[in-house]
Design an enzyme around this catalytic site. Structure first.
Site, PDB file in Angstrom:
ATOM      1  N   SER A   9       0.879  -1.168   0.000  1.00 28.93           N
ATOM      2  CA  SER A   9       0.000   0.000   0.000  1.00 28.93           C
ATOM      3  C   SER A   9       0.916   1.217   0.000  1.00 28.93           C
ATOM      4  O   SER A   9       2.108   1.102   0.325  1.00 28.93           O
ATOM      5  CB  SER A   9      -0.832  -0.019   1.286  1.00 28.93           C
ATOM      6  OG  SER A   9      -1.432   1.230   1.531  1.00 28.93           O
TER       7      SER A   9
ATOM      8  N   TYR B 245      -2.136  -1.508  10.531  1.00 28.62           N
ATOM      9  CA  TYR B 245      -2.102  -1.652   9.067  1.00 28.62           C
ATOM     10  C   TYR B 245      -0.807  -1.084   8.506  1.00 28.62           C
ATOM     11  O   TYR B 245      -0.141  -1.720   7.678  1.00 28.62           O
ATOM     12  CB  TYR B 245      -3.318  -0.918   8.491  1.00 28.62           C
ATOM     13  CG  TYR B 245      -3.540  -1.082   7.012  1.00 28.62           C
ATOM     14  CD1 TYR B 245      -4.260  -2.162   6.508  1.00 28.62           C
ATOM     15  CD2 TYR B 245      -3.064  -0.136   6.099  1.00 28.62           C
ATOM     16  CE1 TYR B 245      -4.500  -2.303   5.146  1.00 28.62           C
ATOM     17  CE2 TYR B 245      -3.301  -0.270   4.737  1.00 28.62           C
ATOM     18  CZ  TYR B 245      -4.022  -1.350   4.266  1.00 28.62           C
ATOM     19  OH  TYR B 245      -4.248  -1.485   2.915  1.00 28.62           O
TER      20      TYR B 245
ATOM     21  N   LYS C  56       1.968  -3.262   6.616  1.00 26.73           N
ATOM     22  CA  LYS C  56       2.298  -2.982   5.209  1.00 26.73           C
ATOM     23  C   LYS C  56       3.787  -2.618   5.058  1.00 26.73           C
ATOM     24  O   LYS C  56       4.395  -2.945   4.032  1.00 26.73           O
ATOM     25  CB  LYS C  56       1.404  -1.873   4.653  1.00 26.73           C
ATOM     26  CG  LYS C  56      -0.052  -2.276   4.468  1.00 26.73           C
ATOM     27  CD  LYS C  56      -0.219  -3.448   3.515  1.00 26.73           C
ATOM     28  CE  LYS C  56      -1.656  -3.698   3.102  1.00 26.73           C
ATOM     29  NZ  LYS C  56      -1.837  -4.991   2.416  1.00 26.73           N
TER      30      LYS C  56
END
Ligand code: NAD
Length: 261
Positions: A143, A156, A160
Protein backbone atom coordinates in the site's frame (compact mmCIF):
# COMPACT_ATOMS: atom_id res chain seq x y z
CA UNK A 1 -3.21 -13.47 -29.78
CA UNK A 2 -1.78 -15.47 -26.86
CA UNK A 3 -2.21 -13.84 -23.45
CA UNK A 4 0.73 -12.55 -21.46
CA UNK A 5 0.22 -15.27 -18.84
CA UNK A 6 -0.85 -18.19 -21.02
CA UNK A 7 -0.99 -21.45 -19.04
CA UNK A 8 0.76 -19.90 -16.03
CA UNK A 9 -0.74 -21.08 -12.75
CA UNK A 10 -1.60 -18.30 -10.31
CA UNK A 11 -2.89 -18.39 -6.75
CA UNK A 12 -4.60 -15.18 -5.63
CA UNK A 13 -5.63 -14.76 -1.99
CA UNK A 14 -8.51 -12.54 -0.97
CA UNK A 15 -9.79 -13.06 -4.51
CA UNK A 16 -13.55 -13.00 -3.90
CA UNK A 17 -13.62 -9.22 -3.52
CA UNK A 18 -12.05 -5.93 -4.53
CA UNK A 19 -8.45 -5.90 -5.73
CA UNK A 20 -7.90 -9.67 -5.53
CA UNK A 21 -10.98 -10.29 -7.64
CA UNK A 22 -9.84 -7.74 -10.24
CA UNK A 23 -6.40 -9.37 -10.42
CA UNK A 24 -7.84 -12.90 -10.69
CA UNK A 25 -10.06 -11.79 -13.59
CA UNK A 26 -7.23 -9.93 -15.34
CA UNK A 27 -4.90 -12.94 -15.00
CA UNK A 28 -7.58 -15.24 -16.43
CA UNK A 29 -8.08 -12.88 -19.39
CA UNK A 30 -4.32 -13.12 -20.02
CA UNK A 31 -4.62 -16.92 -20.22
CA UNK A 32 -3.57 -17.92 -16.72
CA UNK A 33 -5.11 -20.80 -14.79
CA UNK A 34 -6.23 -19.04 -11.62
CA UNK A 35 -6.73 -20.53 -8.18
CA UNK A 36 -9.24 -18.10 -6.71
CA UNK A 37 -8.86 -18.18 -2.96
CA UNK A 38 -10.84 -16.61 -0.13
CA UNK A 39 -12.22 -17.29 3.33
CA UNK A 40 -15.67 -18.68 2.70
CA UNK A 41 -16.82 -21.27 0.21
CA UNK A 42 -19.88 -19.57 -1.36
CA UNK A 43 -18.05 -16.33 -2.29
CA UNK A 44 -14.96 -18.23 -3.44
CA UNK A 45 -16.98 -20.60 -5.62
CA UNK A 46 -19.01 -17.74 -7.05
CA UNK A 47 -15.85 -15.84 -8.05
CA UNK A 48 -14.32 -18.89 -9.74
CA UNK A 49 -17.62 -19.67 -11.49
CA UNK A 50 -17.74 -16.14 -12.88
CA UNK A 51 -14.28 -16.53 -14.42
CA UNK A 52 -15.30 -19.89 -15.94
CA UNK A 53 -18.48 -18.29 -17.31
CA UNK A 54 -16.33 -15.60 -18.94
CA UNK A 55 -14.30 -18.32 -20.69
CA UNK A 56 -11.31 -18.39 -18.32
CA UNK A 57 -9.77 -21.17 -16.26
CA UNK A 58 -10.34 -21.06 -12.52
CA UNK A 59 -10.31 -23.25 -9.44
CA UNK A 60 -11.99 -22.23 -6.17
CA UNK A 61 -9.68 -22.76 -3.18
CA UNK A 62 -10.98 -21.98 0.29
CA UNK A 63 -8.41 -20.94 2.89
CA UNK A 64 -7.88 -18.65 5.82
CA UNK A 65 -4.36 -17.34 5.19
CA UNK A 66 -3.68 -17.11 8.93
CA UNK A 67 -4.06 -20.87 9.44
CA UNK A 68 -0.96 -22.89 8.64
CA UNK A 69 -2.71 -26.17 7.91
CA UNK A 70 -5.28 -24.51 5.61
CA UNK A 71 -2.56 -22.74 3.63
CA UNK A 72 -0.62 -25.97 3.23
CA UNK A 73 -3.72 -27.91 2.15
CA UNK A 74 -4.90 -25.20 -0.26
CA UNK A 75 -1.49 -24.87 -1.91
CA UNK A 76 -1.31 -28.66 -2.30
CA UNK A 77 -4.79 -28.58 -3.86
CA UNK A 78 -3.63 -26.07 -6.49
CA UNK A 79 -0.49 -28.08 -7.30
CA UNK A 80 -2.49 -31.28 -7.54
CA UNK A 81 -5.04 -29.69 -9.88
CA UNK A 82 -2.68 -27.75 -12.12
CA UNK A 83 0.70 -29.48 -11.62
CA UNK A 84 2.65 -26.33 -10.74
CA UNK A 85 2.45 -22.84 -9.20
CA UNK A 86 3.98 -19.92 -11.12
CA UNK A 87 2.49 -16.83 -9.48
CA UNK A 88 1.42 -16.14 -5.91
CA UNK A 89 -0.50 -12.94 -5.21
CA UNK A 90 -0.54 -12.45 -1.44
CA UNK A 91 -3.43 -10.01 -1.31
CA UNK A 92 -5.84 -10.92 1.50
CA UNK A 93 -6.14 -8.03 3.92
CA UNK A 94 -8.22 -6.26 6.54
CA UNK A 95 -8.26 -2.79 8.05
CA UNK A 96 -9.02 -1.64 11.60
CA UNK A 97 -9.32 2.12 12.11
CA UNK A 98 -8.58 3.25 15.66
CA UNK A 99 -6.32 5.57 17.63
CA UNK A 100 -3.42 3.69 19.23
CA UNK A 101 -4.75 4.26 22.73
CA UNK A 102 -8.08 2.61 21.90
CA UNK A 103 -6.63 -0.36 20.04
CA UNK A 104 -6.87 -3.76 21.75
CA UNK A 105 -3.97 -6.19 21.58
CA UNK A 106 -6.33 -8.65 19.87
CA UNK A 107 -7.08 -6.11 17.11
CA UNK A 108 -3.38 -5.40 16.64
CA UNK A 109 -2.66 -9.11 16.34
CA UNK A 110 -5.57 -9.72 13.97
CA UNK A 111 -4.21 -7.21 11.45
CA UNK A 112 -0.67 -8.56 11.71
CA UNK A 113 -1.98 -12.11 11.32
CA UNK A 114 -3.87 -11.52 8.07
CA UNK A 115 -1.18 -9.39 6.42
CA UNK A 116 2.09 -10.76 7.78
CA UNK A 117 1.37 -14.31 8.96
CA UNK A 118 -0.71 -14.78 5.82
CA UNK A 119 2.06 -13.48 3.59
CA UNK A 120 4.65 -15.66 5.31
CA UNK A 121 2.60 -18.85 5.23
CA UNK A 122 1.56 -18.49 1.59
CA UNK A 123 5.09 -17.46 0.60
CA UNK A 124 6.67 -20.48 2.28
CA UNK A 125 4.21 -22.92 0.72
CA UNK A 126 4.58 -21.31 -2.73
CA UNK A 127 8.37 -21.08 -2.59
CA UNK A 128 8.75 -24.78 -1.84
CA UNK A 129 6.90 -25.59 -5.07
CA UNK A 130 8.59 -22.78 -7.06
CA UNK A 131 12.03 -24.06 -6.01
CA UNK A 132 11.06 -27.60 -7.08
CA UNK A 133 9.98 -26.40 -10.53
CA UNK A 134 12.80 -23.87 -10.92
CA UNK A 135 11.04 -20.50 -10.81
CA UNK A 136 8.07 -18.30 -10.06
CA UNK A 137 6.90 -14.84 -9.09
CA UNK A 138 5.43 -13.53 -5.85
CA UNK A 139 3.44 -10.31 -5.67
CA UNK A 140 2.55 -8.81 -2.30
CA UNK A 141 -0.28 -6.33 -1.94
CA UNK A 142 1.39 -3.52 -0.06
CA UNK A 143 0.00 0.00 0.00
CA UNK A 144 1.13 3.60 -0.01
CA UNK A 145 0.97 2.77 3.70
CA UNK A 146 4.04 0.57 3.10
CA UNK A 147 5.86 3.91 2.65
CA UNK A 148 4.13 6.40 4.89
CA UNK A 149 1.79 6.72 7.84
CA UNK A 150 -1.73 7.96 8.39
CA UNK A 151 -3.64 8.68 11.58
CA UNK A 152 -5.65 5.80 13.09
CA UNK A 153 -3.98 2.99 11.11
CA UNK A 154 -1.10 1.81 13.27
CA UNK A 155 -1.46 -1.98 12.81
CA UNK A 156 -2.10 -1.65 9.07
CA UNK A 157 0.80 0.73 8.46
CA UNK A 158 3.14 -1.47 10.51
CA UNK A 159 2.05 -4.61 8.64
CA UNK A 160 2.30 -2.98 5.21
CA UNK A 161 5.82 -1.73 6.02
CA UNK A 162 6.68 -5.27 7.15
CA UNK A 163 5.71 -6.72 3.76
CA UNK A 164 8.54 -4.76 2.14
CA UNK A 165 11.04 -6.60 4.32
CA UNK A 166 9.52 -10.00 3.58
CA UNK A 167 9.51 -9.30 -0.17
CA UNK A 168 13.15 -8.22 -0.13
CA UNK A 169 14.25 -11.39 1.66
CA UNK A 170 12.13 -13.54 -0.68
CA UNK A 171 13.79 -11.76 -3.63
CA UNK A 172 17.29 -12.43 -2.27
CA UNK A 173 16.69 -16.04 -1.25
CA UNK A 174 14.55 -16.80 -4.31
CA UNK A 175 17.00 -15.49 -6.90
CA UNK A 176 19.09 -18.66 -6.98
CA UNK A 177 15.89 -20.60 -7.76
CA UNK A 178 14.47 -18.28 -10.44
CA UNK A 179 11.94 -16.70 -8.07
CA UNK A 180 11.19 -12.96 -8.10
CA UNK A 181 9.24 -11.06 -5.45
CA UNK A 182 7.78 -7.55 -5.67
CA UNK A 183 5.27 -5.37 -3.84
CA UNK A 184 2.41 -3.39 -5.38
CA UNK A 185 1.58 -0.27 -3.36
CA UNK A 186 -1.82 1.13 -4.33
CA UNK A 187 -3.35 4.40 -3.19
CA UNK A 188 -7.01 4.38 -2.17
CA UNK A 189 -9.19 2.09 -4.30
CA UNK A 190 -12.99 1.97 -3.89
CA UNK A 191 -13.47 -1.52 -2.47
CA UNK A 192 -15.51 -2.75 0.52
CA UNK A 193 -12.35 -2.30 2.65
CA UNK A 194 -12.25 1.43 1.85
CA UNK A 195 -16.00 2.01 1.75
CA UNK A 196 -16.22 0.79 5.36
CA UNK A 197 -13.48 3.22 6.44
CA UNK A 198 -15.08 6.41 5.13
CA UNK A 199 -17.84 6.67 7.78
CA UNK A 200 -15.45 5.31 10.47
CA UNK A 201 -12.85 7.97 9.71
CA UNK A 202 -15.51 10.69 9.44
CA UNK A 203 -16.64 9.85 12.95
CA UNK A 204 -13.14 9.56 14.40
CA UNK A 205 -11.85 12.78 12.77
CA UNK A 206 -15.04 14.85 13.12
CA UNK A 207 -15.35 15.38 9.35
CA UNK A 208 -18.07 14.75 6.78
CA UNK A 209 -17.66 11.68 4.55
CA UNK A 210 -17.05 13.95 1.55
CA UNK A 211 -14.29 15.72 3.51
CA UNK A 212 -12.66 12.40 4.40
CA UNK A 213 -12.50 11.49 0.70
CA UNK A 214 -11.30 14.93 -0.45
CA UNK A 215 -9.05 16.08 2.40
CA UNK A 216 -7.73 12.78 3.78
CA UNK A 217 -7.83 10.04 1.15
CA UNK A 218 -7.21 11.91 -2.11
CA UNK A 219 -5.55 15.11 -0.84
CA UNK A 220 -2.06 14.23 -2.05
CA UNK A 221 -3.01 12.78 -5.46
CA UNK A 222 -2.18 14.78 -8.60
CA UNK A 223 -5.75 14.63 -9.90
CA UNK A 224 -8.11 14.03 -6.97
CA UNK A 225 -8.88 10.57 -8.36
CA UNK A 226 -9.17 7.20 -6.68
CA UNK A 227 -6.82 4.51 -7.97
CA UNK A 228 -8.97 1.99 -9.86
CA UNK A 229 -9.18 -1.78 -9.71
CA UNK A 230 -8.03 -1.77 -13.34
CA UNK A 231 -4.95 0.33 -12.42
CA UNK A 232 -3.88 -2.25 -9.83
CA UNK A 233 -4.76 -5.30 -11.95
CA UNK A 234 -2.75 -3.93 -14.89
CA UNK A 235 0.24 -3.46 -12.59
CA UNK A 236 -0.10 -7.04 -11.35
CA UNK A 237 -0.18 -8.38 -14.93
CA UNK A 238 2.87 -6.27 -15.79
CA UNK A 239 4.90 -7.50 -12.81
CA UNK A 240 3.74 -11.12 -13.13
CA UNK A 241 4.73 -11.24 -16.81
CA UNK A 242 8.00 -9.31 -16.46
CA UNK A 243 10.72 -11.63 -17.68
CA UNK A 244 13.95 -10.71 -15.90
CA UNK A 245 15.47 -10.20 -12.47
CA UNK A 246 15.72 -6.47 -13.22
CA UNK A 247 12.46 -6.17 -11.29
CA UNK A 248 12.80 -8.07 -8.04
CA UNK A 249 12.72 -6.96 -4.43
CA UNK A 250 11.03 -3.73 -5.55
CA UNK A 251 7.87 -1.92 -4.59
CA UNK A 252 5.80 -0.04 -7.12
CA UNK A 253 3.45 2.76 -6.03
CA UNK A 254 0.20 2.95 -8.03
CA UNK A 255 -1.55 5.94 -6.52
CA UNK A 256 -2.31 8.81 -8.91
CA UNK A 257 0.72 10.63 -7.57
CA UNK A 258 0.15 10.22 -3.83
CA UNK A 259 3.59 9.80 -2.26
CA UNK A 260 5.96 10.64 -5.09
CA UNK A 261 9.47 9.30 -4.61
P1 NAD B 1 -11.66 -6.27 0.23
O1 NAD B 1 -12.18 -6.19 1.61
O2 NAD B 1 -12.53 -5.90 -0.93
O3 NAD B 1 -11.07 -7.73 -0.07
C1 NAD B 1 -10.26 -8.40 0.84
C2 NAD B 1 -10.52 -9.89 0.73
O4 NAD B 1 -9.62 -10.55 1.64
C3 NAD B 1 -11.94 -10.27 1.16
O5 NAD B 1 -12.59 -11.04 0.15
C4 NAD B 1 -11.74 -11.06 2.44
O6 NAD B 1 -12.69 -12.13 2.61
C5 NAD B 1 -10.33 -11.60 2.25
N1 NAD B 1 -9.72 -11.96 3.53
C6 NAD B 1 -9.73 -11.27 4.69
N2 NAD B 1 -9.13 -11.97 5.65
C7 NAD B 1 -8.72 -13.14 5.09
C8 NAD B 1 -8.07 -14.29 5.59
N3 NAD B 1 -7.70 -14.38 6.88
N4 NAD B 1 -7.80 -15.30 4.73
C9 NAD B 1 -8.18 -15.23 3.43
N5 NAD B 1 -8.84 -14.17 2.92
C10 NAD B 1 -9.10 -13.14 3.75
O7 NAD B 1 -10.34 -5.37 0.25
P2 NAD B 1 -9.37 -4.80 -0.90
O8 NAD B 1 -9.43 -3.33 -0.79
O9 NAD B 1 -9.60 -5.47 -2.18
O10 NAD B 1 -7.98 -5.24 -0.29
C11 NAD B 1 -7.11 -6.22 -0.87
C12 NAD B 1 -5.70 -5.91 -0.48
O11 NAD B 1 -5.32 -4.64 -1.01
C13 NAD B 1 -5.46 -5.81 1.03
O12 NAD B 1 -4.21 -6.39 1.36
C14 NAD B 1 -5.43 -4.32 1.27
O13 NAD B 1 -4.70 -3.99 2.41
C15 NAD B 1 -4.74 -3.86 0.00
N6 NAD B 1 -4.91 -2.46 -0.33
C16 NAD B 1 -6.16 -1.94 -0.51
C17 NAD B 1 -6.28 -0.60 -0.84
C18 NAD B 1 -7.61 0.04 -1.06
O14 NAD B 1 -7.66 1.27 -1.11
N7 NAD B 1 -8.68 -0.71 -1.22
C19 NAD B 1 -5.13 0.20 -0.97
C20 NAD B 1 -3.89 -0.37 -0.77
C21 NAD B 1 -3.80 -1.70 -0.45
Amino acid sequence: MPGRLTERVALVTGAASGIGWAIARAFAREGARVAVSDLDRPRTEQAAAQILADGGQALPVVMDVTREEEVEAATAQVIQAYGRLDILVSNAGIQIVSPLTELSFAQWRQVQAVHLDGAFLTTRAALRQMYRQGGGTILYMGSVHSKEASLLKAPYVAAKHGLLGLARVAAKEGAAHGVRANVICPGFVRTPLVDRQIPEQAKALGLSEEEVVRTVMLKETVDGQFTTLEDVAATAVFLASFESNALTGQSLIVSHGWHLQ
